[in-house]
Design a protein around this motif. Structure first.
Motif, PDB file in Angstrom:
ATOM      1  N   THR A   1       0.830  -1.213   0.000  1.00  0.00           N
ATOM      2  CA  THR A   1       0.000   0.000   0.000  1.00  0.00           C
ATOM      3  C   THR A   1       0.856   1.252   0.000  1.00  0.00           C
ATOM      4  OG1 THR A   1      -0.147  -0.081   2.407  1.00  0.00           O
ATOM      5  CG2 THR A   1      -1.914  -1.151   1.148  1.00  0.00           C
ATOM      6  N   SER A   2       2.148   1.080   0.224  1.00  0.00           N
ATOM      7  CA  SER A   2       3.113   2.167   0.110  1.00  0.00           C
ATOM      8  C   SER A   2       4.492   1.532   0.027  1.00  0.00           C
ATOM      9  CB  SER A   2       3.039   3.122   1.314  1.00  0.00           C
ATOM     10  OG  SER A   2       3.445   2.464   2.499  1.00  0.00           O
ATOM     11  N   TRP A   3       5.479   2.312  -0.391  1.00  0.00           N
ATOM     12  CA  TRP A   3       6.832   1.771  -0.457  1.00  0.00           C
ATOM     13  C   TRP A   3       7.841   2.887  -0.249  1.00  0.00           C
ATOM     14  CZ3 TRP A   3       9.357   4.247  -4.369  1.00  0.00           C
ATOM     15  CH2 TRP A   3       8.587   4.698  -5.442  1.00  0.00           C
ATOM     16  N   THR A   4       9.002   2.532   0.267  1.00  0.00           N
ATOM     17  CA  THR A   4      10.122   3.463   0.454  1.00  0.00           C
ATOM     18  C   THR A   4      11.397   2.722   0.086  1.00  0.00           C
ATOM     19  OG1 THR A   4       8.979   4.580   2.273  1.00  0.00           O
ATOM     20  CG2 THR A   4      11.341   4.975   2.046  1.00  0.00           C
ATOM     21  N   LEU A   5      12.079   3.207  -0.935  1.00  0.00           N
ATOM     22  CA  LEU A   5      13.275   2.542  -1.453  1.00  0.00           C
ATOM     23  C   LEU A   5      14.515   3.345  -1.078  1.00  0.00           C
ATOM     24  CD1 LEU A   5      14.139   0.136  -3.341  1.00  0.00           C
ATOM     25  CD2 LEU A   5      14.260   1.843  -5.177  1.00  0.00           C
ATOM     26  N   GLY A   6      15.562   2.655  -0.664  1.00  0.00           N
ATOM     27  CA  GLY A   6      16.791   3.336  -0.289  1.00  0.00           C
ATOM     28  C   GLY A   6      18.011   2.737  -0.954  1.00  0.00           C
ATOM     29  N   TRP A   7      19.056   3.547  -1.130  1.00  0.00           N
ATOM     30  CA  TRP A   7      20.328   3.063  -1.640  1.00  0.00           C
ATOM     31  C   TRP A   7      21.428   4.044  -1.288  1.00  0.00           C
ATOM     32  CZ3 TRP A   7      16.787   5.040  -5.302  1.00  0.00           C
ATOM     33  CH2 TRP A   7      17.191   6.165  -6.013  1.00  0.00           C
ATOM     34  N   GLN A   8      22.673   3.617  -1.529  1.00  0.00           N
ATOM     35  CA  GLN A   8      23.854   4.456  -1.337  1.00  0.00           C
ATOM     36  C   GLN A   8      24.499   4.715  -2.698  1.00  0.00           C
ATOM     37  OE1 GLN A   8      25.553   5.428   1.728  1.00  0.00           O
ATOM     38  NE2 GLN A   8      23.678   4.873   2.816  1.00  0.00           N
ATOM     39  N   PHE A   9      24.715   5.999  -3.029  1.00  0.00           N
ATOM     40  CA  PHE A   9      25.472   6.299  -4.239  1.00  0.00           C
ATOM     41  C   PHE A   9      26.951   6.033  -3.969  1.00  0.00           C
ATOM     42  CE2 PHE A   9      22.111   9.229  -6.112  1.00  0.00           C
ATOM     43  CZ  PHE A   9      21.929   8.435  -7.241  1.00  0.00           C
ATOM     44  N   PRO A  10      27.646   5.319  -4.863  1.00  0.00           N
ATOM     45  CA  PRO A  10      29.044   4.951  -4.593  1.00  0.00           C
ATOM     46  C   PRO A  10      30.074   6.009  -4.959  1.00  0.00           C
ATOM     47  CG  PRO A  10      28.273   3.859  -6.574  1.00  0.00           C
ATOM     48  CD  PRO A  10      27.083   4.600  -6.016  1.00  0.00           C
ATOM     49  N   ALA A  11      29.687   7.063  -5.699  1.00  0.00           N
ATOM     50  CA  ALA A  11      30.698   8.004  -6.193  1.00  0.00           C
ATOM     51  C   ALA A  11      30.269   9.457  -6.026  1.00  0.00           C
ATOM     52  CB  ALA A  11      31.014   7.707  -7.662  1.00  0.00           C
ATOM     53  N   GLY A  12      29.496   9.744  -5.002  1.00  0.00           N
ATOM     54  CA  GLY A  12      29.156  11.133  -4.710  1.00  0.00           C
ATOM     55  C   GLY A  12      28.085  11.739  -5.590  1.00  0.00           C
ATOM     56  N   GLN A  13      27.335  10.925  -6.324  1.00  0.00           N
ATOM     57  CA  GLN A  13      26.278  11.478  -7.164  1.00  0.00           C
ATOM     58  C   GLN A  13      25.222  12.171  -6.305  1.00  0.00           C
ATOM     59  OE1 GLN A  13      27.325   8.180  -7.245  1.00  0.00           O
ATOM     60  NE2 GLN A  13      27.002   7.279  -9.280  1.00  0.00           N
TER      61      GLN A  13
END
Length: 662
Positions: free
Chosen positions: A588-600
């Motif tokens: 019913t909802s979502w939250t996606l996370g990640w880490q940029f590896p090169a400062g983007q």
């Protein structure tokens, strides 16, 4: 842009009159292409390089290490620069004015990067470079197909296709390269010309060199009385290095327009995209910041650029998009946090209009933006223009891009957009209109469905009927392209064949054309009401974070993520992300996370809400795409910046639970 950037939405069904449906079916059939004629095949099965060579000192050799088809491929080793790669002479194969589809399969030996398919051409020893396929993610684990269309629009004495990478110089392989074309059909000379039917304002098309030769040039001349050089007047095309100006791309387009009595819209003098990195590099060689010294240098460069480019064309160009896409409705002040703004504040806009007025006093000067039919963005643009006008900034008009689709926006929303700006007493123009057949990023059709083409025709009919009610207020309507064979929507926001314009891939009139030229030809049904009032996912809309109410528990294999860079330029890039529910319970909802590896850094995101702290990125669903059934997907896209390299994130998590990487 690449043109500019926006766009997608929901499924439609309606009972349509038989006669109307027949028109749409005919249009769909006209778009079906016959078997292409292949002029080039490189499969490397004979153990030779089949004419391919390196562009410098790199080694090119037949290989059996990996292959896309059969047992052979071409290996490229010893690269020392990103532009080095396999290259093939096609001067004897490609004819001017013919649209070729070029396809190549690419794979890296190690690691990951972005690959591009390009063309180098030379005339009298002067080199020019055309991109056939932009940055596409490739790696060592799979073959990736690069496919794009290319039309040679000028006489040349050197012509080679080649593959290069964006940031790495590692070994790579190519295989199964083909080039083919479909014989052109004559344009329809007995149908009404759009410019003769619509007389309240000029009707234009954005063009490249491909649109001014052979049948394309004939179609353009028959139907349109205005043109916009789509990319040829942008900063990267006109001043790629400081103080060195070139007009090789734009001059032929302007000459064609003048020879055929067409008005010319200049697009664009200032934009946060397609601006070379040197523009934002300080005298110390570092990225500019909000210092007095950097601001003075940036405004000096801006003034010099406008004085040269606008002066070069003098009175040939009667309208300029002076500044493009300066609004971010999610900022309290409504202003996009581009480097232009963070270094110079509003003074870059004030300077741009002042200098443009001095250099081109005859021209109408416009501020141009997308999603101006979204109330929040519309109102922020209105407030900015009203403020600048009160200060005496010489703004003559507001440009509405109108990248829309078959279900969004409504006529009422568009009318409200136009009415909002009437009190300012400015001209208004529709500057980049196209109508996507897609209603979500997850859709992809092998051929345009008849019902979507008919719905598209109704949208064009109703929008042009609305525009024609504003005679004297709307002073131009421009479509972002000439025909469906060359549209930016084929690769944005995802790669798939779109059909957003009035003429199909073989330059034949579609139902959309009749929606403008003679609506009686498409029946009398009205457009079904849209099932959503949110901006289409194909159009970057408001990025207000959605509620993050906890949804169902997500297991360790309940989600997968596809991350794809769809475009890249010096210092900037565009990406599309798709998250798929691989579990058995609807979200019913979502939250996606990640880490940029090169400062983007993300500068703008659509179809969701974004928060970034350092390398950590969190994206929450928008109000309309939070519900995701098992097996279904939700997509969003964004613009970002990068320095050095632009690798993809290594992993993703949905509310803290790892997703598989597709």
């Amino acid at each position: 842009m690449r043109a500019s950037l926006r766009l997608a939405l929901v499924s439609l069904a309606a009972a349509l009159p038989v006669a109307a449906a027949m028109v749409a079916t005919t249009a769909a059939s006209a778009a079906d292409e016959p078997t292409p004629i292949t002029v080039l095949t490189s499969d490397f099965e004979d153990g030779t390089t089949q004419g391919w060579a390196g562009r410098a000192s790199e080694a090119v050799a037949a290989s059996t290490t990996v292959a896309h088809g059969g047992s052979g491929s071409l290996a490229v080793t010893g690269r020392t620069a990103t532009w080095q790669g396999p290259s093939l002479d096609v001067l004897g194969e490609f004819e001017k004015g013919t649209a070729y589809t070029i396809s190549a399969w690419v794979r890296l030996a190690t690691g990951s990067d972005n690959a591009r398919l390009s063309v180098e051409r030379r005339t009298d020893g002067i080199a020019a470079y055309d991109q056939v396929v932009g940055n596409t993610a490739v790696d060592s684990g799979r073959w990736v197909n690069l496919t794009g269309r290319y039309t040679l629009a000028t006489d040349v004495d050197f012509l080679r296709i080649y593959v290069e990478t964006a940031s790495s110089t590692g070994d790579l392989f190519i295989d199964d390269v083909t080039a083919s074309y479909v014989p052109a059909l004559p344009i329809q000379t007995t149908i009404p010309s759009i410019k003769d039917v619509v007389t309240e304002f000029p009707v234009g098309a954005s063009i490249t060199g491909a649109e001014i030769v052979t049948e394309h040039g004939q179609l353009l001349d028959k139907h349109f009385n205005s043109v916009t050089p789509g990319n040829a007047l942008k900063w990267d095309a006109t001043e790629p290095t400081e103080g060195t100006f070139t007009y090789a791309q734009a001059d032929p387009l302007v000459a064609f327009a003048k020879a055929h009595g067409m008005a010319i819209r200049g697009h664009t003098l200032v934009w946060h995209n397609q601006t070379p990195s040197w523009v934002f590099t300080g005298a110390d060689g570092q990225p500019m910041t909000a210092t007095a010294e950097d601001k003075a240098l940036l405004l000096e460069r801006l003034e010099n650029h406008i004085r040269n480019v606008a002066a070069h064309y003098g009175t040939d160009i009667g309208v300029w998009d002076v500044v493009n896409e300066v609004i971010d409705e999610n900022q309290a002040d409504g202003l996009r946090r581009s480097t232009w703004f963070t270094v110079a504040g509003l003074d870059y806009i004030r300077t741009a209009f002042r200098v443009a007025r001095e250099v081109a006093p005859h021209a109408k000067l416009f501020i141009n933006d997308y999603n101006t039919n979204v109330p929040a963005k519309r109102d922020k643009l209105y407030a900015l223009v009203a403020q600048l006008k009160s200060e005496g900034v010489p703004i003559d008009g507001v440009g509405h891009q109108m990248h829309i689709n078959v279900s969004w926006p409504s006529v009422a929303e568009t009318k409200a957009m136009l009415d909002k700006f009437l009190p300012l007493g400015l001209e208004q123009q529709i500057t980049e209109m196209d109508v996507s057949i897609y209603t979500s990023n997850g859709e992809s059709f092998p051929a345009p469905p008849a019902d979507r083409l008919l719905q598209q025709a109704y949208v064009y009919r109703d929008m042009f009927a609305l525009f024609r009610q504003y005679e004297g207020e709307i002073t131009s309507v421009t479509l972002w392209g000439l025909a469906d064979d060359n549209t930016w929507l084929d690769t944005f926001p995802v790669t798939r064949k779109d059909a957003p314009l009035l003429f199909d891939t073989r330059l034949q009139a579609k139902s959309a054309y009749w929606g403008v030229a003679d609506p009686t030809k498409i029946g009398t049904s009205t457009s079904p009401p849209p099932t959503t009032v949110s901006p289409s996912p194909t159009t970057p809309g408001p990025t207000t974070p959605s509620p993050t109410t906890p949804g169902p528990t997500i297991g360790t294999t309940a989600c997968s993520v596809t991350y794809r860079v769809t475009g890249s330029w010096q210092g900037g890039f565009q990406a599309d992300v798709r998250v798929t529910n691989t579990g058995t319970t609807a979200w019913t909802s979502w939250t996606l996370g990640w880490q940029f590896p090169a400062g983007q850094q993300i500068s703008q995101l659509w179809n969701g809400g974004v928060a970034q702290s350092g390398a950590t990125v969190t994206v929450a669903n928008a109000s309309w795409n939070g519900t995701v059934a098992p097996g279904a997907s939700a997509s969003f896209g964004f613009l970002g910046s990068w320095t050095g390299t632009n690798p993809s994130p290594a992993g993703y998590s949905l509310r803290g639970t790892a997703c598989t990487v597709a």
